[in-house]
Every structure is written in structure tokens, then in C-alpha cells.
Design a protein around this motif. Structure first.
Motif, PDB file in Angstrom:
ATOM      1  N   PRO A  69      52.194  39.282  46.129  1.00 40.03           N
ATOM      2  CA  PRO A  69      51.907  39.874  44.819  1.00 40.03           C
ATOM      3  C   PRO A  69      51.079  41.162  44.928  1.00 40.03           C
ATOM      4  O   PRO A  69      49.917  41.195  44.571  1.00 40.03           O
ATOM      5  CB  PRO A  69      51.167  38.762  44.077  1.00 40.03           C
ATOM      6  N   TYR A  70      51.723  42.200  45.475  1.00 38.72           N
ATOM      7  CA  TYR A  70      51.181  43.566  45.407  1.00 38.72           C
ATOM      8  C   TYR A  70      49.868  43.751  46.168  1.00 38.72           C
ATOM      9  O   TYR A  70      49.055  44.603  45.813  1.00 38.72           O
ATOM     10  CB  TYR A  70      51.018  43.990  43.932  1.00 38.72           C
ATOM     11  N   ARG A 101      52.716  45.321  32.396  1.00 38.41           N
ATOM     12  CA  ARG A 101      53.896  44.753  31.744  1.00 38.41           C
ATOM     13  C   ARG A 101      54.497  45.653  30.673  1.00 38.41           C
ATOM     14  O   ARG A 101      53.773  46.355  29.964  1.00 38.41           O
ATOM     15  CB  ARG A 101      53.516  43.409  31.107  1.00 38.41           C
ATOM     16  N   LEU A 125      57.326  43.602  35.061  1.00 36.12           N
ATOM     17  CA  LEU A 125      55.976  43.741  35.626  1.00 36.12           C
ATOM     18  C   LEU A 125      55.990  44.686  36.817  1.00 36.12           C
ATOM     19  O   LEU A 125      56.854  44.580  37.707  1.00 36.12           O
ATOM     20  CB  LEU A 125      55.456  42.367  36.069  1.00 36.12           C
ATOM     21  N   HIS A 126      55.023  45.628  36.838  1.00 37.61           N
ATOM     22  CA  HIS A 126      54.739  46.442  38.027  1.00 37.61           C
ATOM     23  C   HIS A 126      55.971  47.157  38.594  1.00 37.61           C
ATOM     24  O   HIS A 126      56.208  47.143  39.806  1.00 37.61           O
ATOM     25  CB  HIS A 126      54.095  45.569  39.100  1.00 37.61           C
ATOM     26  N   HIS A 136      46.528  48.514  43.736  1.00 36.40           N
ATOM     27  CA  HIS A 136      46.455  47.092  43.438  1.00 36.40           C
ATOM     28  C   HIS A 136      45.778  46.297  44.555  1.00 36.40           C
ATOM     29  O   HIS A 136      46.293  45.274  45.009  1.00 36.40           O
ATOM     30  CB  HIS A 136      47.862  46.565  43.163  1.00 36.40           C
ATOM     31  N   TYR A 157      43.083  43.733  46.144  1.00 43.45           N
ATOM     32  CA  TYR A 157      42.290  42.564  45.766  1.00 43.45           C
ATOM     33  C   TYR A 157      41.019  42.619  46.606  1.00 43.45           C
ATOM     34  O   TYR A 157      41.086  42.656  47.837  1.00 43.45           O
ATOM     35  CB  TYR A 157      43.015  41.274  46.122  1.00 43.45           C
ATOM     36  N   LEU A 169      51.131  37.691  28.127  1.00 45.90           N
ATOM     37  CA  LEU A 169      50.175  38.674  28.638  1.00 45.90           C
ATOM     38  C   LEU A 169      50.457  40.107  28.173  1.00 45.90           C
ATOM     39  O   LEU A 169      50.068  41.073  28.824  1.00 45.90           O
ATOM     40  CB  LEU A 169      50.054  38.596  30.173  1.00 45.90           C
ATOM     41  N   ASP A 191      42.693  38.374  32.829  1.00 51.58           N
ATOM     42  CA  ASP A 191      43.868  39.152  33.233  1.00 51.58           C
ATOM     43  C   ASP A 191      44.191  40.069  32.051  1.00 51.58           C
ATOM     44  O   ASP A 191      45.226  39.957  31.417  1.00 51.58           O
ATOM     45  CB  ASP A 191      45.039  38.217  33.566  1.00 51.58           C
ATOM     46  N   GLN A 209      42.608  47.121  34.227  1.00 54.07           N
ATOM     47  CA  GLN A 209      43.041  45.729  34.242  1.00 54.07           C
ATOM     48  C   GLN A 209      42.133  44.986  35.214  1.00 54.07           C
ATOM     49  O   GLN A 209      42.068  45.325  36.391  1.00 54.07           O
ATOM     50  CB  GLN A 209      44.507  45.622  34.696  1.00 54.07           C
ATOM     51  N   TYR A 257      41.761  41.490  36.844  1.00 52.50           N
ATOM     52  CA  TYR A 257      42.539  40.274  37.094  1.00 52.50           C
ATOM     53  C   TYR A 257      41.718  39.405  38.043  1.00 52.50           C
ATOM     54  O   TYR A 257      41.399  39.837  39.158  1.00 52.50           O
ATOM     55  CB  TYR A 257      43.900  40.665  37.693  1.00 52.50           C
ATOM     56  N   PHE A 305      46.295  33.462  39.735  1.00 53.71           N
ATOM     57  CA  PHE A 305      47.553  32.901  40.232  1.00 53.71           C
ATOM     58  C   PHE A 305      47.544  32.662  41.742  1.00 53.71           C
ATOM     59  O   PHE A 305      48.505  32.126  42.284  1.00 53.71           O
ATOM     60  CB  PHE A 305      48.741  33.808  39.865  1.00 53.71           C
ATOM     61  N   GLU A 349      42.216  47.384  38.370  1.00 52.38           N
ATOM     62  CA  GLU A 349      43.301  48.361  38.426  1.00 52.38           C
ATOM     63  C   GLU A 349      43.145  49.391  37.311  1.00 52.38           C
ATOM     64  O   GLU A 349      43.223  49.045  36.143  1.00 52.38           O
ATOM     65  CB  GLU A 349      44.646  47.641  38.255  1.00 52.38           C
TER      66      GLU A 349
HETATM   67  C1  BGC Z   1      48.553  41.260  36.787  1.00 53.17           C
HETATM   68  C2  BGC Z   1      48.654  39.774  36.986  1.00 53.17           C
HETATM   69  C3  BGC Z   1      49.624  39.526  38.100  1.00 53.17           C
HETATM   70  C4  BGC Z   1      49.146  40.243  39.323  1.00 53.17           C
HETATM   71  C5  BGC Z   1      50.088  40.084  40.445  1.00 53.17           C
HETATM   72  C6  BGC Z   1      48.072  41.885  38.040  1.00 53.17           C
HETATM   73  O1  BGC Z   1      48.019  43.258  37.879  1.00 53.17           O
HETATM   74  O2  BGC Z   1      47.700  41.584  35.710  1.00 53.17           O
HETATM   75  O3  BGC Z   1      49.087  39.114  35.818  1.00 53.17           O
HETATM   76  O4  BGC Z   1      49.762  38.173  38.359  1.00 53.17           O
HETATM   77  O5  BGC Z   1      48.997  41.593  39.059  1.00 53.17           O
HETATM   78  O6  BGC Z   1      49.431  40.350  41.601  1.00 53.17           O
END
Ligand code: BGC
Length: 350
Positions: free
Chosen positions: A68-69, A80, A104-105, A179, A181, A213, A253, A288, A290, A294, A316
Motif C-alpha cells: 500500500p504505497y 479518492r 484511490l491514488h 506516501h 509511513y 472515506l 484517515d 491527509q 492516516y 489497515f 500526506e
Molecule cells: C489512505 C488510506 C489508504 C492508504 C493506503 C492513505 O493515503 O488515506 O485510506 O488505506 O493510503 O496506504
């Protein structure tokens, strides 16, 4: 500044991924890879001088295609778009739906999954790496051929400057972000947690969301709510509170509307245990936050460490979610002849 470019890995289809490393005289370093123009490692000292990697990621290339990025540059539209649909200049566009009913993204194969072309650069702020990408007309359903570059500069005082530039041949929504973490304690696996990190977000309002979301019709004041980070607050302090908005997202989020305009502070993250602090400044309107809701321990990252729920968080900088469908939000349209230019800066200290 020590600089080194090596082969990071080879993808299953034979493409080579290079790794670009910049290490300053403090021993703090950033490693960047061509795949997704991602930050693969970001290692900075704590208050006793111990250098630790503070971002999630992988030791090999292939997992970046599924993850996930992690650390990647996200686009053509970060966050989104409702039902993956928008209209621009009288034309309707339908994007791939890769997040429930939404896009998304950037879609199924966004900027994070692309191989960027890297090169060393010298800038007025210091040495760095510029990654360039051509996103063709119709890429993931978006109009216009976009040429985009992301320039990372690493300084002797541990500032990571991220400069974005883009042009398009036709009007297109454009929203790009970094993105990563973060866990400022050093990424310590499933037992790791960012709940004790103290976060400041200079925003008086945020954007409440629906169950998918996507932002609701109106922004809300943060005052007297779990969303008030105007003075430093532990990430975990209000996470367990009975707030409908926290229940919808399984935590934070959401997008905060950063007070003021121009290049200004948008967030500060501090880990009291290690003393490491991250200050983020940007010229973009939103942030954002987050809280890693997840992540569930199934992904094994660097050194085989499993990334558990809330072991890291993302901050972000970006335009607001679903901007292409929201005339009330700042306009994220990139038009032919215009240059998109934006800066986000990550400053590490302890
Ligand atoms: C989003 C999350 C998503 C995540 C994925 C974030 O930018 O807001 O909802 O699950 O990216 O890595």
C-alpha cells in the motif's frame, strides 16, 4: 555529502531498479529507488546519536508493486475520487475502481507502480536526485499526456526537500503526494506503535467523510473534538474515543484543512522516547493524516519485520480528496501551458 547509486534489485519482468543514496556528515541518510520514486530508507539520529530507519519499506523491489504505497510518490490523483468519475471541460471520465466504489491514488497502476528515470542533480539547496516520468494521454483513464518530475534534495542539516513539477497537454486533475509511513522510534515491527508519538496539525477545520472515506458536503471545526491537533497531542490519546468519524475510518484517515496559505508548517511529529522530531512544511492546501489503520501484520517489510496496526503513520500533503467533483474545493486542474510546481519539506531534528 556522500552519494552512491547502486542496483537495488531486478523485477520479475527483468527491469532493473536502482537505489540512490545520499548521506550527510551527520550520518543521516536517505535512499531513493526508481520504482515509484520511493523513499526506501530514511535514517536519522536520535538524541543520543543513534541512527535508525524511520520509514516502512522493503529490502527488495517486487513487494513495492503490491504494497500500500510504502514510501512512494502517489499520483496522478492522490486520495479518492468518488465513484472514480469526474467531468472536465464537458467530457465525462471513468477511472478504475480500486477502493470499494472509488478510485484511490491514481488507479490500478498509478505513479507508485511506475519506473521513474533518476538522475543526480545539484540545486541551490544541495545535492539530490530528480525522478522523471511520462504519463501518457489516457493513462489510467485520465486526460492529457503529463510529464512530471519529483526532485529530492537532502541537506547537511537533515532536511528532505521534495519539489514537484508537471505539465499536461490537456486539462487533467492533478494531485501528487509523498506516501511515506513514519515511525520515529525506528521501525520496530509488530510491537512498534506510533500511539505515543505527539502530533501537531495547525488546522482549525477538517473534512468529515462518509463510509467510503469521501468528504461530506461541509468541513467541520476541530474544536472540542478528537480531530483537534492544534497543540501537540499523543496520536493515541483520542483514538479510542466514541467519535462517529473515527469509527468510519477505523481511526484517523482524514484530510485537515491547513490554516493559512503559501509555504507554511503543516505538521509536526515528535517521538518523546527517542527525541526525534519531524517538521513538515508545504504549499499545498490539505494534509491527509492516516494512522495506519489497515496495516494488520500480514506484510513483512525490511529485515522481515511484520508491519502491525498503527506501527507507523502517513502524513500526506495534497489537494483535498474528490476535488475534481467539488467546485467548493481548491481547483486541482492542471491545464495546458501551465506549470504545476509545489514543494514539501521534511525536516528531521532531535
Ligand atoms: C489512505 C488510506 C489508504 C492508504 C493506503 C492513505 O493515503 O488515506 O485510506 O488505506 O493510503 O496506504
Amino acid at each position: 555529502m556522500h552519494r552512491e547509486c547502486t542496483i537495488f534489485d531486478t523485477l520479475p519482468d527483468g527491469r532493473t531498479v536502482r537505489r540512490w543514496r545520499l548521506r550527510n556528515d551527520e550520518g543521516a541518510e536517505v535512499c531513493l529507488i526508481d520504482l515509484g520514486a520511493a523513499i526506501q530508507r530514511l535514517a536519522v539520529p536520535d538524541r543520543s546519536g543513534i541512527v535508525a530507519d524511520v520509514v516502512l519499506g522493503f529490502d527488495s523491489a517486487a513487494p513495492y508493486l503490491e504494497a500500500p504505497y510504502f514510501g512512494a510518490v502517489v499520483g496522478r490523483f492522490a486520495n479518492r475520487i468518488r465513484n472514480g468519475r469526474f467531468e472536465l471541460e464537458g467530457n465525462a471520465y471513468q477511472l478504475a475502481l480500486n477502493d470499494g466504489p472509488n478510485s484511490l491514488h491514481g488507479g490500478a497502476r498509478g505513479f507508485d507502480k511506475q519506473m521513474w528515470a533518476g538522475e543526480w542533480v545539484e540545486t541551490g539547496d544541495g545535492p539530490g536526485v530528480r525522478f522523471s516520468l511520462d504519463s501518457p494521454d489516457g493513462d489510467e483513464g485520465y486526460p492529457g499526456a503529463v510529464t512530471v518530475s519529483v526532485t529530492y534534495v537532502w541537506t547537511e542539516d537533515s532536511r528532505l526537500i521534495v519539489d514537484y513539477a508537471a505539465r499536461s497537454t490537456r486539462a487533467t486533475p492533478f494531485n501528487i503526494t509523498q506516501h511515506s509511513y513514519f515511525n520515529l522510534a525506528g521501525v520496530v515491527g509488530s510491537e512498534g506503535s506510533v500511539l505515543d508519538h505527539e502530533l501537531t496539525i495547525p488546522a482549525s477545520r477538517y473534512l468529515p467523510i462518509d463510509e467510503t472515506l469521501i468528504p461530506l458536503a461541509a468541513a467541520a471545526p476541530v474544536q472540542d473534538s478528537a480531530f483537534d491537533f492544534r497543540t501537540a497531542k499523543a496520536v493515541g490519546r483520542d483514538l479510542g474515543s466514541q467519535h462517529e468519524q473515527l469509527a468510519l475510518a477505523g481511526g484517523f484517515d482524514h484530510n485537515w484543512i491547513i490554516d493559512g496559505s503559501g509555504f507554511r508548517p503543516v505538521a509536526r511529529l515528535h517521538d518523546p522516547a527517542s527525541g526525534r522530531t519531524l517538521d513538515i512544511r508545504s504549499d499545498l492546501p490539505g494534509l491527509q493524516f492516516y494512522s495506519g489503520n489497515f496495516l494488520d501484520g500480514t506484510i513483512a517489510g525490511k529485515a522481515g519485520v511484520h508491519y502491525g496496526r498503527r506501527c507507523a503513520l502517513a502524513l500526506e500533503t495534497q489537494y483535498f480528496p474528490d476535488s475534481p467533483n467539488r467546485p467548493d474545493f481548491p481547483d486541482c486542474t492542471l491545464r495546458p501551458g501551465a506549470l504545476f510546481s509545489s514543494r514539501t519539506m521534511f525536516t528531521f531534528s532531535c
